[in-house]
Design an enzyme around this catalytic site. Structure first.
Site, PDB file in Angstrom:
ATOM      1  N   LYS A   1     -52.711  14.507 -77.964  1.00 24.56           N
ATOM      2  CA  LYS A   1     -53.923  13.688 -78.126  1.00 24.56           C
ATOM      3  C   LYS A   1     -55.078  14.484 -77.529  1.00 24.56           C
ATOM      4  CE  LYS A   1     -55.758   9.123 -76.908  1.00 24.56           C
ATOM      5  NZ  LYS A   1     -55.401   7.830 -76.269  1.00 24.56           N
TER       6      LYS A   1
ATOM      7  N   ASP B   1     -55.426  -3.190 -76.494  1.00 20.75           N
ATOM      8  CA  ASP B   1     -55.635  -2.807 -77.904  1.00 20.75           C
ATOM      9  C   ASP B   1     -54.335  -2.842 -78.686  1.00 20.75           C
ATOM     10  OD1 ASP B   1     -57.294  -0.042 -79.671  1.00 20.75           O
ATOM     11  OD2 ASP B   1     -57.010  -2.160 -80.141  1.00 20.75           O
TER      12      ASP B   1
ATOM     13  N   TYR C   1     -60.866   7.192 -80.146  1.00 19.00           N
ATOM     14  CA  TYR C   1     -60.556   8.002 -78.951  1.00 19.00           C
ATOM     15  C   TYR C   1     -60.694   9.497 -79.225  1.00 19.00           C
ATOM     16  CZ  TYR C   1     -56.308   8.382 -81.650  1.00 19.00           C
ATOM     17  OH  TYR C   1     -55.421   8.596 -82.654  1.00 19.00           O
ATOM     18  N   GLY C   2     -60.507   9.883 -80.490  1.00 19.54           N
ATOM     19  CA  GLY C   2     -60.460  11.319 -80.795  1.00 19.54           C
ATOM     20  C   GLY C   2     -59.388  11.541 -81.848  1.00 19.54           C
TER      21      GLY C   2
END
Ligand SMILES: COc1ccc(C(=O)/C=C\Nc2cc(OC)c(C(=O)O)cc2Cl)cc1
Length: 289
Positions: free
Chosen positions: A44, A151, A26-27
């Site tokens: 995030k 997930d 995702y980063g």
């Protein structure tokens, strides 16, 4: 957003960005300090360009009208409404239209990931029991809000200072769906070792998201108590073959209760229609022992 360098830190509005504390497809996640309330947060950081690219790669079939970013914005709107003790809390989103980065500010869950796997020091059954019960409540809440996590894995279970669990990473990879939680395997990959067999059948790309979350929770339970995932292979295709075909094996060296083994077996049932559900897990012998 006002972005300025203050010394060696990046300052975003009231947040001073500090060390990196997490990263993934995702980063990345950085520790952030807000001078406004003298509190630390988990920031995030997503790249819109990367999201668009990933969406392009992962999306199969007819192009959906909504841009992949709309999906993220819609999910962010949902995340802001979520409020449960076992789900990580989104505080705010800093999104500057001309900036490539999208910043999601979450409450900081101080101890981070509950367990890094593989490990030779898995958690004791008693610890796993309380972690599992709290994760189950968080997942029940997400399903009630019609959110499929997609997930679930040890890396997405964060431990608070007092040892409570918060489920994380709903941000980008979940599917927010209408009535039935029906998934198409083009859009949510999830982590290979935690994927349910029905999500791996090529061609058939419709399956029930709730049941695939239960499978991933079962693989997570197995990993927390045994230190590694239930099915392993040197290649993704072989891993998928084993998830679909191989019977579950428990390591001889570790002794766990019979109730725990039966609970794991019920969750790692390859036939999704026969797999235990969240409501049934809430009254399972091991969970209520
Ligand atoms: C050692 O101390 C540590 C304290 C906290 C952390 C930490 O927080 C890591 C990831 N955090 C998150 C990731 C998310 O997605 C991938 C999401 C989401 O999108 O829901 C939310 C959060 Cl908070 C790490 C180490």
């Amino acid at each position: 957003i006002s972005i300025e360098k203050s010394g060696s830190f990046l300052q975003l509005n009231q947040y001073k960005l500090m060390d990196q504390i997490g990263q993934g497809s995702y980063g990345l996640v950085k520790l952030a300090y807000s001078e406004e309330d003298s509190t630390h947060y988990a920031m995030k950081i997503l790249s819109k360009k990367r999201l668009l690219r990933q969406a392009g790669l992962m999306r199969r079939g007819p192009k959906k009208a909504t841009s992949p970013l709309d999906r993220v914005y819609r999910e962010i709107a949902v995340l802001k409404k979520l409020d449960h003790p076992n789900v990580v809390k989104l505080v705010e989103v800093l999104d500057d239209p001309i900036e490539d980065s999208l910043y999601m500010v979450f409450e900081l869950v101080k101890q981070g990931e509950v367990l890094r796997i593989p490990t030779d020091n898995p958690l004791a059954e008693e610890r796993v029991w309380s972690i599992f019960r709290e994760t189950l409540l968080g997942l029940e809440y997400l399903h009630y809000q019609k959110i499929i996590h997609a997930d679930i894995k040890p890396g997405n279970l964060l431990l608070t200072e007092c040892g409570h669990i918060k489920i994380a990473d709903l941000g980008v990879c979940n599917e927010f769906l209408g009535q039935d939680a029906v998934m198409s395997n083009g859009s949510t990959a999830g982590t290979p070792a935690f994927r349910a067999p029905e999500t791996l059948i090529l061609g058939q790309n419709v399956y029930c998201g709730r049941a695939s979350d239960v499978w991933a929770l079962g693989a997570t339970l197995y990993a927390l108590v045994f230190g590694n995932v239930p099915f392993l292979a040197d290649s993704i295709p072989l891993l998928y073959e084993r998830i679909q075909q191989d019977p579950l094996v428990f390591p001889k060296k570790l002794t766990v209760s019979e109730n725990l083994k039966s609970c794991i077996l019920l969750m790692l049932e390859k036939d999704a229609t026969r797999r235990i559900t969240v409501p049934e897990l809430k009254i399972n012998d091991w969970v209520t022992s």
